[in-house]
Scaffold this motif. Structure first.
Motif, PDB file in Angstrom:
ATOM      1  N   PRO A  58      36.401  49.553  49.064  1.00  0.00           N
ATOM      2  CA  PRO A  58      34.978  49.778  48.768  1.00  0.00           C
ATOM      3  C   PRO A  58      34.599  49.479  47.310  1.00  0.00           C
ATOM      4  CG  PRO A  58      36.107  51.846  49.327  1.00  0.00           C
ATOM      5  CD  PRO A  58      37.071  50.762  49.568  1.00  0.00           C
ATOM      6  N   PRO A  59      33.345  49.123  47.073  1.00  0.00           N
ATOM      7  CA  PRO A  59      32.887  48.839  45.708  1.00  0.00           C
ATOM      8  C   PRO A  59      33.076  50.063  44.818  1.00  0.00           C
ATOM      9  CG  PRO A  59      31.145  48.378  47.329  1.00  0.00           C
ATOM     10  CD  PRO A  59      32.250  49.046  48.054  1.00  0.00           C
ATOM     11  N   GLY A  60      33.506  49.832  43.615  1.00  0.00           N
ATOM     12  CA  GLY A  60      33.634  50.925  42.667  1.00  0.00           C
ATOM     13  C   GLY A  60      34.965  51.653  42.745  1.00  0.00           C
ATOM     14  N   SER A  61      35.849  51.235  43.652  1.00  0.00           N
ATOM     15  CA  SER A  61      37.129  51.945  43.777  1.00  0.00           C
ATOM     16  C   SER A  61      38.093  51.565  42.652  1.00  0.00           C
ATOM     17  CB  SER A  61      37.756  51.680  45.150  1.00  0.00           C
ATOM     18  OG  SER A  61      37.911  50.295  45.367  1.00  0.00           O
ATOM     19  N   LYS A  63      39.034  48.064  41.938  1.00  0.00           N
ATOM     20  CA  LYS A  63      39.818  46.857  42.254  1.00  0.00           C
ATOM     21  C   LYS A  63      39.976  45.959  41.032  1.00  0.00           C
ATOM     22  CE  LYS A  63      36.921  45.693  45.553  1.00  0.00           C
ATOM     23  NZ  LYS A  63      36.088  46.896  45.514  1.00  0.00           N
ATOM     24  N   THR A  65      39.579  46.592  37.808  1.00  0.00           N
ATOM     25  CA  THR A  65      40.343  47.236  36.743  1.00  0.00           C
ATOM     26  C   THR A  65      41.824  47.200  37.080  1.00  0.00           C
ATOM     27  OG1 THR A  65      38.453  48.750  36.557  1.00  0.00           O
ATOM     28  CG2 THR A  65      40.412  49.297  35.277  1.00  0.00           C
ATOM     29  N   ASP A 100      33.215  40.960  37.734  1.00  0.00           N
ATOM     30  CA  ASP A 100      34.586  41.478  37.893  1.00  0.00           C
ATOM     31  C   ASP A 100      35.452  41.226  36.669  1.00  0.00           C
ATOM     32  OD1 ASP A 100      34.282  42.488  40.490  1.00  0.00           O
ATOM     33  OD2 ASP A 100      34.612  40.511  41.370  1.00  0.00           O
ATOM     34  N   ARG A 103      36.518  43.404  33.439  1.00  0.00           N
ATOM     35  CA  ARG A 103      37.650  44.332  33.409  1.00  0.00           C
ATOM     36  C   ARG A 103      38.991  43.619  33.253  1.00  0.00           C
ATOM     37  NH1 ARG A 103      34.242  48.248  33.868  1.00  0.00           N
ATOM     38  NH2 ARG A 103      32.730  48.197  35.559  1.00  0.00           N
ATOM     39  N   GLU A 149      40.255  39.059  44.849  1.00  0.00           N
ATOM     40  CA  GLU A 149      39.496  40.305  44.970  1.00  0.00           C
ATOM     41  C   GLU A 149      38.311  40.048  45.880  1.00  0.00           C
ATOM     42  OE1 GLU A 149      38.046  42.246  41.371  1.00  0.00           O
ATOM     43  OE2 GLU A 149      36.628  43.441  42.541  1.00  0.00           O
ATOM     44  N   ASN A 196      43.324  54.857  44.026  1.00  0.00           N
ATOM     45  CA  ASN A 196      43.152  54.679  42.587  1.00  0.00           C
ATOM     46  C   ASN A 196      42.360  55.872  42.031  1.00  0.00           C
ATOM     47  OD1 ASN A 196      43.308  53.235  40.104  1.00  0.00           O
ATOM     48  ND2 ASN A 196      41.194  52.541  40.400  1.00  0.00           N
ATOM     49  N   LYS A 197      42.238  55.935  40.715  1.00  0.00           N
ATOM     50  CA  LYS A 197      41.605  57.069  40.043  1.00  0.00           C
ATOM     51  C   LYS A 197      42.379  58.350  40.341  1.00  0.00           C
ATOM     52  CE  LYS A 197      37.151  54.723  40.301  1.00  0.00           C
ATOM     53  NZ  LYS A 197      35.720  54.763  40.278  1.00  0.00           N
ATOM     54  N   ASP A 199      43.634  60.082  38.372  1.00  0.00           N
ATOM     55  CA  ASP A 199      43.331  61.087  37.358  1.00  0.00           C
ATOM     56  C   ASP A 199      42.295  62.094  37.854  1.00  0.00           C
ATOM     57  OD1 ASP A 199      41.733  58.716  37.358  1.00  0.00           O
ATOM     58  OD2 ASP A 199      40.788  59.332  35.475  1.00  0.00           O
ATOM     59  N   ARG A 200      41.716  61.805  38.992  1.00  0.00           N
ATOM     60  CA  ARG A 200      40.743  62.758  39.541  1.00  0.00           C
ATOM     61  C   ARG A 200      41.450  63.753  40.448  1.00  0.00           C
ATOM     62  NH1 ARG A 200      35.502  59.103  40.746  1.00  0.00           N
ATOM     63  NH2 ARG A 200      34.991  58.731  38.545  1.00  0.00           N
ATOM     64  N   THR A 230      47.424  55.244  41.873  1.00  0.00           N
ATOM     65  CA  THR A 230      47.370  54.575  40.565  1.00  0.00           C
ATOM     66  C   THR A 230      46.222  55.144  39.732  1.00  0.00           C
ATOM     67  OG1 THR A 230      45.851  52.863  41.351  1.00  0.00           O
ATOM     68  CG2 THR A 230      48.197  52.344  41.456  1.00  0.00           C
ATOM     69  N   THR A 231      46.348  54.982  38.424  1.00  0.00           N
ATOM     70  CA  THR A 231      45.213  55.211  37.527  1.00  0.00           C
ATOM     71  C   THR A 231      45.030  53.900  36.786  1.00  0.00           C
ATOM     72  OG1 THR A 231      45.846  57.519  37.293  1.00  0.00           O
ATOM     73  CG2 THR A 231      44.279  56.673  35.676  1.00  0.00           C
ATOM     74  N   LEU A 233      42.833  52.800  34.881  1.00  0.00           N
ATOM     75  CA  LEU A 233      42.368  52.875  33.495  1.00  0.00           C
ATOM     76  C   LEU A 233      43.537  52.918  32.519  1.00  0.00           C
ATOM     77  CD1 LEU A 233      39.259  55.258  33.400  1.00  0.00           C
ATOM     78  CD2 LEU A 233      39.350  52.773  33.207  1.00  0.00           C
TER      79      LEU A 233
HETATM   80  N1  LIG Z   1      38.547  57.727  36.249  1.00  0.00           N
HETATM   81  C1  LIG Z   1      38.940  56.495  36.585  1.00  0.00           C
HETATM   82  N2  LIG Z   1      38.016  55.509  36.616  1.00  0.00           N
HETATM   83  C2  LIG Z   1      38.428  54.273  36.964  1.00  0.00           C
HETATM   84  C3  LIG Z   1      39.771  53.982  37.276  1.00  0.00           C
HETATM   85  N3  LIG Z   1      39.850  52.671  37.605  1.00  0.00           N
HETATM   86  C4  LIG Z   1      38.613  52.161  37.490  1.00  0.00           C
HETATM   87  N4  LIG Z   1      37.745  53.122  37.099  1.00  0.00           N
HETATM   88  C5  LIG Z   1      36.309  52.951  36.841  1.00  0.00           C
HETATM   89  O1  LIG Z   1      35.643  52.738  38.081  1.00  0.00           O
HETATM   90  C6  LIG Z   1      34.534  51.860  37.902  1.00  0.00           C
HETATM   91  C7  LIG Z   1      34.594  50.689  38.868  1.00  0.00           C
HETATM   92  O2  LIG Z   1      35.715  49.901  38.560  1.00  0.00           O
HETATM   93  P1  LIG Z   1      35.844  48.391  39.051  1.00  0.00           P
HETATM   94  O3  LIG Z   1      37.205  47.954  38.654  1.00  0.00           O
HETATM   95  O4  LIG Z   1      34.704  47.593  38.610  1.00  0.00           O
HETATM   96  O5  LIG Z   1      35.762  48.606  40.647  1.00  0.00           O
HETATM   97  P2  LIG Z   1      35.580  47.528  41.824  1.00  0.00           P
HETATM   98  O6  LIG Z   1      34.135  47.491  42.148  1.00  0.00           O
HETATM   99  O7  LIG Z   1      36.383  48.077  42.939  1.00  0.00           O
HETATM  100  O8  LIG Z   1      36.098  46.240  41.315  1.00  0.00           O
HETATM  101  C8  LIG Z   1      34.565  51.423  36.446  1.00  0.00           C
HETATM  102  O9  LIG Z   1      33.661  52.203  35.727  1.00  0.00           O
HETATM  103  C9  LIG Z   1      35.987  51.719  36.021  1.00  0.00           C
HETATM  104  O10 LIG Z   1      36.103  51.990  34.639  1.00  0.00           O
HETATM  105  C10 LIG Z   1      40.735  55.054  37.198  1.00  0.00           C
HETATM  106  O11 LIG Z   1      41.914  54.892  37.460  1.00  0.00           O
HETATM  107  N5  LIG Z   1      40.244  56.273  36.863  1.00  0.00           N
END
Ligand SMILES: Nc1nc2c(ncn2[C@@H]2O[C@H](COP(=O)(O)OP(=O)(O)O)[C@@H](O)[C@H]2O)c(=O)[nH]1
Ligand code: B12
Ligand SMILES: [Mg+2]
Lengths: 326, 135
Positions: A58-61, A63, A65, A100, A103, A149, A196-197, A199-200, A230-231, A233
């Motif tokens: 999904p968007p914002g997950s 990918k 990064t 994309d 990042r 991606e 991913n994330k 850290d949450r 994964t994290t 960031l």
């Molecule tokens: N807290 C946290 N935020 C993250 C992590 N990875 C990505 N983000 C944030 O999630 C948002 C979307 O990331 P992006 O890579 O553009 O997602 P995509 O749409 O799946 O490609 C950005 O603001 C990133 O900084 C992570 O591991 N932890």
């Protein structure tokens, strides 16, 4: 005006790994000029060496990064990487915002990395029509790993399985009902799942939810998909992800290589035939004036497009159809 | 097979300032005019910008700068554009660039410079009218 570079020159440049030629080649493929076919034909014998990874979810997950960190890890291992990052085209304006690579910019000047953004240009399925050809260009240019991606995928955006050898599905806690978002369709195509994330705080719950879902799904699969955290960031968990990807690659090589490449060649041939046949029929209908005539009927709402297509094809192939039915 | 050209444009932010509103507004306007807009994000070196333009095979590079460092960064960017052979790429810019610096910047090969308050329609129109011929 600059002189036209002949396709042969560009193909030669691609095979030599020249970056400008790679960029130009992808543009040719995207613009679907008649040159695209010639170009693919001349580089095709040099493809098949790269490992192709599809990253969807999904968007914002996270990918993009995550890909940034995956590239860094592969570079550390001395491998070269190509990336095709697909974002949606607006169906209203035809324009697209391709963000994309923001990042991944850290690695943009590394000569072992080539990143190309691509708009879907209204192709459905989560990628663009040109994605497959672009992957071939990067492969022919000698990239060890090519990452695609997809646009943030829902349930029908599964075209990536036609291109990727290892499919990584990325989700993240806090996107609403993220498990729901990946439930249908893309759940089945994942070889590796990433939460991913990490850290949450609710990351562990997402891991358990996916594991539970996978248990229902994987009855008799030879490869058992796993769930990793994964994290992106910070890069935490990325080396484990790479290990898992490499493990899957090895698995493919050992168990399935002949079959998958055969299957891919088969579906590529079928696609190529379909496109050729469809185009030539449309051209013919246009030259006979039929296309325009029936288009008018659709515009006047007298008939719907599906029925018109059926009627046209029936008329055109009456003989063959009858033969088939007998 | 028909050949369909799409305008591809890079919007880049060189240097260290984080004023990105203008860049984003311009990017959105160009997207809404039907173009494929690649955005680099903030704090890009000239090397990153030009290498990105090369990989993305853009028709146009748009530089957005409000820090006052254009006199250092623009010459380096134009030098790299030349070096990498991107001579068929049009480069233009916007942001805070004092009137007295404009002739010098244009001499470098920057086609046009748009300052604060420029209506985005004017920028879109400029792009359409100054599209470089591409192969
Ligand atoms: N807290 C946290 N935020 C993250 C992590 N990875 C990505 N983000 C944030 O999630 C948002 C979307 O990331 P992006 O890579 O553009 O997602 P995509 O749409 O799946 O490609 C950005 O603001 C990133 O900084 C992570 O591991 N932890
Ligand atoms: C908003 C603002 C900020 C915001 C930025 C928020 C953000 N995310 O963008 C904040 C508060 C963070 C900020 C901080 C600072 N700012 Co400030 N800021 C401004 C302000 C008031 C408006 C800028 C703006 O957003 N305008 C609206 C947008 C839409 O306009 P625009 O960017 O000019 O874009 C238009 C055109 O320039 C053009 N354009 C822009 N880019 C491009 C690109 C292309 C390709 C094209 C074709 C056209 C184009 O088209 C746009 C539409 O018309 C200006 C003053 C001003 N009036 O410009 C100062 C200003 C830019 N800031 C200034 C300064 C000094 C700072 C600080 C250093 C202050 C400090 N001491 O801390 C910090 C620096 C922070 C940093 N790390 O960079 C100075 C810069 C001086 C200079 N260059 O010599 C200015 C000029 C104020 C001043 N008069 O002194 N700032
Ligand atoms: Mg992304």
């Amino acid at each position: 005006m600059k002189p036209l570079l002949p396709v042969g020159e560009i193909a030669k440049g691609v095979l030599a790994g020249d970056r400008r030629s790679v960029a130009k080649a992808i543009t040719i493929i995207e613009n679907n000029a008649s040159k695209a076919q010639e170009l693919i034909a001349s580089i095709y014998p040099h493809t098949g060496k790269a490992h192709i990874i599809g990253i969807t979810g999904p968007p914002g997950s996270g990918k993009s990064t995550l890909i940034g960190k995956i590239i860094r890890e592969y570079r550390r291992k001395g491998k070269t990487v190509g990336v095709i990052a697909v974002d949606p085209t607006s169906p209203f304006t035809g324009g697209a915002f391709l963000g994309d690579r923001i990042r991944m910019q850290e690695l943009s000047t590394d000569q072992g990395v080539f990143i190309r953004s691509m708009a879907t240009r209204n192709y459905l399925g989560g990628i663009a029509r040109a994605t497959k050809g672009a992957v071939k260009v990067l492969d022919a240019a000698g990239k060890d790993t090519v990452i695609v991606e997809t646009v943030g995928a829902g349930q029908s955006e599964v075209e990536i399985i036609k291109i990727g050898q290892t499919i990584v599905v990325v989700c993240a806690p806090g996107l609403g009902d993220e498990i729901q978002a990946i439930k249908a369709g893309i759940m089945e195509i994942g070889d590796i799942f990433v939460v991913n994330k990490a850290d949450r705080e609710d990351a562990n719950k997402a891991v358990m939810d996916i594991q539970a879902m996978l248990q229902l799904n994987n009855k008799e699969k030879k490869w058992r998909p796993t769930v990793l955290k994964t994290t992106a960031l910070t890069g935490e968990g990325v080396s484990q992800l790479i290990e898992k990807i490499e493990e899957h690659k090895l698995f493919l090589e050992q168990e399935l290589e002949r079959n998958t490449s055969r299957g891919k060649a088969e579906s590529e041939l079928a696609e190529a035939i379909k496109e050729k046949v469809a185009n030539s029929i449309i051209e013919e209908l246009k030259s006979e004036g039929k296309f325009e005539e029936f288009l008018q009927k659709i515009l006047e709402k007298k008939m719907d497009p599906a029925s018109v297509a059926e009627k046209l094809l029936n008329e055109k192939f009456r003989k063959q159809v009858q033969k088939c039915q007998n | 097979m028909q050949s369909e050209r799409k305008i591809r444009i890079l919007i880049a932010k060189p240097g260290l300032d984080s004023h990105d509103r203008g860049a984003k507004i311009v990017a959105r306007a160009l997207r809404d005019a039907g173009m494929e807009v690649i955005y680099t994000g903030l704090r890009q070196t000239p090397e990153q910008i030009v290498e990105t333009a090369l990989q993305e095979d853009v028709d146009i590079i748009g530089l957005s700068i409000l820090s006052g460092a254009h006199k250092v960064l623009f010459p380096r960017i134009m030098e790299l554009v030349e070096q990498k052979g991107l001579t068929d790429v049009m480069v233009f810019a916007g942001g805070i660039i004092p009137e007295e610096d404009v002739p010098e910047m244009k001499k470098l090969g920057i086609k046009e410079i748009f300052g604060p308050g420029t209506p985005t329609e004017k920028i879109v129109q400029f792009v359409f009218e100054n599209l470089p011929e591409r192969t």
